[in-house]
Design a protein around this motif. Sequence first.
Motif, short mmCIF file in Angstrom:
data_model
loop_
_atom_site.label_atom_id
_atom_site.label_comp_id
_atom_site.label_asym_id
_atom_site.label_seq_id
_atom_site.Cartn_x
_atom_site.Cartn_y
_atom_site.Cartn_z
N TYR A 80 0.86 -1.26 0.08
CA TYR A 80 0.03 -0.05 -0.02
C TYR A 80 0.87 1.19 0.06
O TYR A 80 0.66 2.33 -0.81
CB TYR A 80 -0.94 -0.06 1.23
N ARG A 81 1.82 1.14 0.81
CA ARG A 81 2.88 2.41 0.91
C ARG A 81 3.37 2.71 -0.50
O ARG A 81 3.83 3.71 -0.93
CB ARG A 81 3.88 2.17 2.07
N MET A 82 3.89 1.74 -1.12
CA MET A 82 4.63 1.73 -2.49
C MET A 82 3.54 2.31 -3.57
O MET A 82 4.01 3.02 -4.23
CB MET A 82 4.97 0.34 -2.91
N GLU A 83 2.28 1.84 -3.45
CA GLU A 83 1.24 2.32 -4.56
C GLU A 83 1.10 3.87 -4.09
O GLU A 83 0.82 4.58 -5.06
CB GLU A 83 0.07 1.70 -4.36
N SER A 84 0.86 4.16 -2.82
CA SER A 84 0.72 5.43 -2.14
C SER A 84 1.88 6.25 -2.93
O SER A 84 1.84 7.57 -3.48
CB SER A 84 0.80 5.64 -0.90
N LYS A 85 3.06 5.97 -2.79
CA LYS A 85 4.20 6.75 -3.29
C LYS A 85 4.28 6.96 -4.81
O LYS A 85 4.53 7.95 -5.66
CB LYS A 85 5.69 6.21 -3.00
N PHE A 110 -7.04 11.23 -8.40
CA PHE A 110 -7.49 12.24 -7.09
C PHE A 110 -8.82 11.33 -6.41
O PHE A 110 -9.68 11.76 -6.29
CB PHE A 110 -8.39 13.48 -8.06
N VAL A 111 -8.19 10.04 -6.05
CA VAL A 111 -9.14 9.23 -5.31
C VAL A 111 -9.41 10.03 -3.95
O VAL A 111 -10.54 10.10 -3.46
CB VAL A 111 -8.70 7.88 -5.38
N ASN A 112 -8.20 10.21 -3.37
CA ASN A 112 -8.03 10.80 -2.33
C ASN A 112 -7.91 12.31 -1.85
O ASN A 112 -7.24 12.99 -0.84
CB ASN A 112 -7.42 10.11 -1.10
N SER A 113 -7.93 13.01 -3.08
CA SER A 113 -7.45 14.56 -3.05
C SER A 113 -8.36 15.01 -4.21
O SER A 113 -8.96 14.53 -5.11
CB SER A 113 -6.01 14.57 -3.35
N ASP A 114 -8.37 16.52 -4.28
CA ASP A 114 -9.21 17.16 -5.13
C ASP A 114 -8.40 17.81 -6.10
O ASP A 114 -7.21 18.06 -5.95
CB ASP A 114 -10.12 18.15 -4.28
N ILE A 115 -9.01 18.14 -7.33
CA ILE A 115 -8.33 18.86 -8.32
C ILE A 115 -8.50 20.43 -7.96
O ILE A 115 -9.66 21.02 -8.12
CB ILE A 115 -8.87 18.72 -9.72
N LEU A 116 -7.36 21.04 -7.62
CA LEU A 116 -7.43 22.44 -7.16
C LEU A 116 -7.06 23.44 -8.62
O LEU A 116 -7.48 24.60 -8.32
CB LEU A 116 -6.36 22.77 -6.16
N SER A 117 -6.53 22.96 -9.64
CA SER A 117 -6.46 23.69 -10.72
C SER A 117 -7.07 22.84 -11.78
O SER A 117 -6.44 21.75 -12.30
CB SER A 117 -4.98 24.05 -10.85
N ALA A 118 -8.12 23.68 -12.66
CA ALA A 118 -8.50 22.73 -13.65
C ALA A 118 -7.43 22.54 -14.90
O ALA A 118 -6.75 23.15 -15.15
CB ALA A 118 -9.69 23.48 -14.48
N PRO A 119 -7.49 21.17 -15.53
CA PRO A 119 -6.46 21.03 -16.79
C PRO A 119 -7.14 21.53 -17.96
O PRO A 119 -7.62 20.71 -18.58
CB PRO A 119 -6.78 19.38 -16.57
#
Length: 397
Positions: free
Chosen positions: A7-12, A63-72
């Motif tokens: 899990y730690r490797m996937e997170s990195k 962006f499973v656990n975070s949000d897009i703060l700047s639109a692509p």
Amino acid sequence: MPKHGKYRMESKALSFLRDALTAKQLRVEIWKPAPGQTKKASKFVLEKEASPGNLQAVEDLLFVNSDILSAPIVMAIKIVSASADKTKTKTVGIAFADTSIRQLGVADFVDNDLFSNTEIKSLIIQLSVKEALIPTGTASGNTDRDIDLNKLKAVLERCGVVITEKKPSEFTAKNIEDDLMKLLVQDPGSSATVGNPQTISQLSLPVAPSALSALVNYLSLLTDPSNHGAFSIRTHDLSQYMRLDASALRALNLTEPPGVYQSKCYFTWSPHKCKTAQGTRLLGSWLKQPLVNLHEILVGHRQKRGRNLVEMFVDDSSTRRNLQDDFLKFMPDMHRISKRFKKSAASLEDVVRVYQVVLKIPGLIANLEGTQTEQDDYKSLLEEIYLKDFREFNENL
């Protein structure tokens, strides 16, 4: 390998991928073993590819656990040369897309032979463009088109935009009418928009439709059925907004992450302090597109209503703090989640987060109803903008 180590490797790996695309402005390719290969595979096939302006293939990972703060934002540019009174001019057609909110935009303007006017740079800054599509040059590299493209590349590189070259044949407006008829949402209050291509005013622009065709093809919008009937389109009028350069944005701390120029920030209400991801994106776009028409600022219907709402919440600090701390703070990125539902790719976590929002709606309505103001027209505005829709949503749930 233990589960926690995996899990730690996937997170990195995901953190590295997110940083490469959003911070380092790099293109990314993800390869997987070819069918029939074992763990010690020697042959691989391309599974996914992404770029700073086109995150669609990997946004569910990033962006499973975070949000897009700047639109692509990705932009396509086409240049057509013309001569008038011994002066060479360039008609520049631009199309851009924000897939996070499913919006297309176009603009057409005339520039000089040196691209010394500020329209392209201003548009890039106003929209926070991450990537630009341009036609490839010729094999010889010595034609007028090659010279124009080299000048354009220099402008884009100075603005920190990733450049993607596509075949000139993709910059043709041959099929764009049919493509837009499939992509654009039908306005229920009008017979226009989709039923007849002639009612799409953006198609009457001289060059922009060709750029739009290349953009739609690059993003592969038609291959995803969830995009059909989901997009809107608008014409971006450069003359409505003040032209800011990159140094002005840096001085105002509008482009760097929080803390970089914190001591020099003139805007204590910068986008970094918003409670929601969609609020961060919206405020960022407003700050980069200041209106220049005094009449529109003071009397314009939309701006006047916005000022009245802001004044109402500034005066009633108790309601404002309650809304920020008890409701907005817990709101997920609904643009991203709704897109996942439309693509039938929503996870159980997405369902739970939407359910949590639903539970907050009655309290949100009660707080808005309790807003203190002595202005009757402010109360009517609050009812029109917020309460009417929230009550309808709550009744339908």
